[in-house]
Structure formats: structure tokens, C-alpha cells
Design a protein around this motif. Structure first.
Motif, PDB file in Angstrom:
ATOM      1  N   PHE A  31       6.943 -60.512  40.951  1.00 36.54           N
ATOM      2  CA  PHE A  31       7.055 -59.315  41.778  1.00 36.54           C
ATOM      3  C   PHE A  31       7.571 -58.142  40.941  1.00 36.54           C
ATOM      4  O   PHE A  31       8.339 -58.327  39.989  1.00 36.54           O
ATOM      5  CB  PHE A  31       8.007 -59.545  42.955  1.00 36.54           C
ATOM      6  N   LYS A  52       1.843 -57.159  42.778  1.00 39.28           N
ATOM      7  CA  LYS A  52       2.852 -57.741  43.668  1.00 39.28           C
ATOM      8  C   LYS A  52       4.050 -56.797  43.842  1.00 39.28           C
ATOM      9  O   LYS A  52       5.187 -57.138  43.529  1.00 39.28           O
ATOM     10  CB  LYS A  52       3.304 -59.105  43.137  1.00 39.28           C
ATOM     11  N   ILE A  54       7.104 -54.741  45.594  1.00 42.04           N
ATOM     12  CA  ILE A  54       8.063 -55.015  46.653  1.00 42.04           C
ATOM     13  C   ILE A  54       9.121 -53.916  46.647  1.00 42.04           C
ATOM     14  O   ILE A  54       9.514 -53.428  45.589  1.00 42.04           O
ATOM     15  CB  ILE A  54       8.716 -56.407  46.463  1.00 42.04           C
TER      16      ILE A  54
END
Length: 219
Positions: A31, A52, A54
Motif C-alpha cells: 500500500f 494500492k 490508502i
């Protein structure tokens, strides 16, 4: 969504050890932490995001976000958004960030600030941005607009950062507030538990609330 980081580690508070473990797990899983401003640029302009992505968020602006969380963000090269209740900073409320600490966090390049209202978090007559009993729409909009604009002004003046995101206090939403919120902010974070799917809007974004009842392993 995080709140406090403390050695007690109960409820919505996580110990530094648990927070570090979760940052390490996210990094090991591939992430990449991003600012909400990067998400805005992606949605509005197509600016690429890393794989990814976040967004790590902290609600309320506890001093531990500076003393305990920031060193770990530095260690893992992680970015985070901190939603401030600006009246608590102005009043020097114990346990909350100071403006000097906020400026240091801004200078780190790892923290972006959002509004969590100026002084409309928990009150006897209304929680967050809820209406008061018997309050007219005009009175409500005047009260809420002044509070939100004050929070934006204080954050920008003290940190130099523009304010483009709002976090609903206690997750409480109010239909009358929506036109004001959408005029002032590009993103609103809710307290709804789940994965954000922005579609055509960045308003009312859900989050994973990291607490005793919802550990990070769920996401």
C-alpha cells in the motif's frame, strides 16, 4: 480512521506499538499512503495515484498525533490527514495539538489538515453539525457557516495549508448543511464503516474505523 495514540490503547486509542505494526503491515502489503488532495487531483484531473493508494486519517487533533504518531509516520515514510477542532487548539485544551505542533507537522511534508469544525464537536444542545431543537434553517446556516469558515481560516493562517476536506464530528450528518459543505470543501469524510468508492463524488466517504471492535485486520 484513527483517533488517539496512547500507551493505554483502549477503545479508539491505539498503542504506538499497534500503530507501528499496522503501518509496517500496510507498507509490506504494497500500500502507498496518499493525501486526500492527491485523490482530488486524481478524480478531477486524472493525476495518477500510486498503486494500492490508502488515506490514513486522524480525527480530533490529539497531541499524540504529534508526539507518538508523527515519528512513526517519518519512520515508514507514511502520509496522514489530521482533522482539527480548531477551538480546542486556540483555547489550549489539554491533550490536543498546539499550533506550533501543527506547523511542525505541516513542515514535515507528511501531514495534511482537514476541518473537524471550529467549536461544533460535542455540545449539550447539538452534537457536531446537527440542528438544535427549534432552530430555523436561516439561523442554522448562519451558525454553521460561521463555524466552518472560522476553522478554515484558522488552519490556513496558522499552517499555511489550504483546507479542502471536512470530517463530520461523531459521524453526524445534516441535510441542511450539505450545500455549505459542498461549497467550502471538495471532500467530506463520514463515520460510515467501509471502503471508499467515490464514483462521481468525494462526499460522504466511508472509512475503516480502527477500534477494539474493528481491528485493522478486517480491511
Amino acid at each position: 480512521m484513527y483517533h488517539d495514540v496512547s500507551y493505554l490503547g483502549r477503545g479508539y486509542s491505539k498503542t504506538p506499538e499497534i500503530f507501528e505494526q499496522q503501518m509496517r503491515e500496510l507498507k509490506d502489503a504494497g500500500f502507498h499512503t496518499v493525501f486526500f488532495s492527491q485523490v482530488i487531483d486524481y478524480v478531477e484531473h486524472g493525476t495518477p495515484l500510486p498503486e494500492k493508494p490508502i488515506v490514513i486519517t486522524f480525527d480530533d487533533g490529539y497531541v499524540s498525533n504529534f508526539t507518538l504518531a508523527l515519528p512513526l509516520l517519518r519512520e515508514y515514510g507514511a502520509k496522514a490527514a489530521v482533522s482539527l477542532i480548531t477551538a480546542r487548539i486556540d483555547e489550549g485544551t489539554s491533550g490536543f495539538l498546539s499550533w506550533d505542533e501543527c506547523r511542525e507537522m505541516a513542515k514535515s511534508g507528511l501531514v495534511e489538515f482537514a476541518s473537524h469544525t471550529h467549536d461544533h464537536h460535542i455540545h449539550n444542545d447539538a452534537n457536531g453539525i446537527e440542528r438544535r431543537n427549534g432552530e430555523s434553517e436561516d439561523d442554522y446556516l448562519t451558525r454553521i457557516s460561521y463555524d466552518l469558515e472560522t476553522s478554515i481560516t484558522r488552519i490556513k493562517l496558522e499552517t499555511g495549508q489550504p483546507v479542502t476536506a471536512f470530517t463530520y464530528p461523531l459521524g453526524k450528518m445534516e441535510p441542511w448543511a450539505e450545500p455549505v459543505l459542498q461549497q467550502l470543501f471538495s471532500v467530506t469524510f463520514s463515520g460510515v464503516y467501509g471502503k471508499a468508492r467515490y464514483g462521481n463524488s468525494l462526499y460522504h466517504l466511508p472509512r475503516f474505523n480502527i477500534s477494539d471492535s474493528h481491528p485493522a485486520s478486517e480491511y
